[in-house]
Design an enzyme around this catalytic site. Structure first.
Site, mmCIF file in Angstrom:
data_model
loop_
_atom_site.group_PDB
_atom_site.id
_atom_site.type_symbol
_atom_site.label_atom_id
_atom_site.label_comp_id
_atom_site.label_asym_id
_atom_site.label_seq_id
_atom_site.Cartn_x
_atom_site.Cartn_y
_atom_site.Cartn_z
ATOM 1 C CG HIS A 66 4.789 12.211 -17.321
ATOM 2 N ND1 HIS A 66 5.565 12.979 -18.074
ATOM 3 C CD2 HIS A 66 4.616 11.217 -18.173
ATOM 4 C CE1 HIS A 66 6.070 12.493 -19.480
ATOM 5 N NE2 HIS A 66 5.357 11.320 -19.082
ATOM 6 C CD GLU A 67 4.682 7.858 -16.208
ATOM 7 O OE1 GLU A 67 4.249 7.589 -17.415
ATOM 8 O OE2 GLU A 67 5.990 8.467 -16.265
ATOM 9 C CG HIS A 87 1.656 8.330 -20.263
ATOM 10 N ND1 HIS A 87 1.495 9.338 -21.536
ATOM 11 C CD2 HIS A 87 2.684 8.438 -19.807
ATOM 12 C CE1 HIS A 87 2.703 9.773 -21.628
ATOM 13 N NE2 HIS A 87 3.469 9.196 -20.545
#
Length: 256
Positions: free
Chosen positions: A135-136, A139
């Site tokens: 997920h990160e 980003h």
């Protein structure tokens, strides 16, 4: 989930990530990541019996899980290769940090320091750590590849949509969240992505639900279709992660 701190001095910001330091402003990540705002302390033997000692043990376990994911997880290896090929190689000692966080979050991305935060008190199992890293790192990938401004609500909504789309919303997870429907699986997945993106935005930004929903709806069609660098939506209990990793070289992503 992303956040922006202003606890660094201007000089420290320049040293940490000179090419894309966000502008000055108040903290937008609330106090979900307290270790972002206090100096590091060195573990000591006497501290092993107190709360700090327990946190140190958690940190060691977290770092082991991070290392295991980076060495063994095909989807994390794909993200590492994609970031490297995009000009943003990841040094795990510099760009990934295990920290104590607010219990409401499992991880975060700090664009000021260009760091992924894994919450050692929340993500305790390798599978959970893998999900946080994926997920990160999405980003981080978006921040690397695009002129991403996390203070722009549309930009934030887009990267949260992409992270939810690629890292979270299998049919089973959507069912657990209450977004599932046996009769319209396509709509189910989209609703799950919107729900996950909304919760991430509201957790780290002082905006109303209406403002967050409006931003998500504005950018959803374009951002939902963008599957880079994974190339596919990962289904639970499938070999999609392995397929994505083996196909990475077709798109110029380095093998790691």
């Amino acid at each position: 989930m992303t956040f922006i701190d202003d606890y660094l001095t201007e000089e420290a910001k320049k040293d940490s990530i000179p090419e894309k330091s966000p502008p000055e402003g108040k903290q937008w990540g609330y106090d979900l990541y307290p270790e972002r705002r206090k100096p590091d302390t060195t573990p000591n033997v006497s501290g092993l019996l107190d709360k700090k000692g327990y946190e140190n043990i958690q940190k060691i376990k977290c770092e082991r899980n991070v290392y295991k994911c980076i060495k063994q997880s095909p989807i994390i290896k794909l993200m590492m290769g994609a970031l490297k090929s995009s000009g943003c190689p990841v040094d795990i000692r510099r760009h990934i940090s295990c920290e104590e966080c607010d219990p409401s979050v499992s991880g975060g991305f700090d664009p000021v320091l260009n760091q992924v935060v894994v919450c050692q008190n929340g993500a305790k199992k390798p599978a959970h750590v893998q999900g946080v890293l994926l997920h990160e790192m999405i980003h981080m990938f978006d921040y690397c590849r695009h002129d991403l401004n996390f203070r722009n609500l549309d930009h934030l909504a887009c990267t949260e949509i992409r992270a939810a789309n690629l890292a979270h919303c299998s049919f089973m997870s959507a069912w657990v969240q209450g977004d599932a429907s046996l009769f319209n699986i396509k709509a189910t997945h989209g609703d799950c992505v919107k729900s996950k993106a909304l919760s991430s935005i509201l957790a780290t930004r002082n905006v109303s639900t209406e403002e967050a929903v409006d931003a998500i709806e504005r950018v959803f069609p374009k951002c939902y279709r963008d599957l880079e660098p994974v190339g596919r939506r990962i289904r639970r209990n499938s070999d999609d992660m392995y397929k994505a990793y083996t196909e990475g070289f077709y798109y110029g992503y380095d093998s790691v």
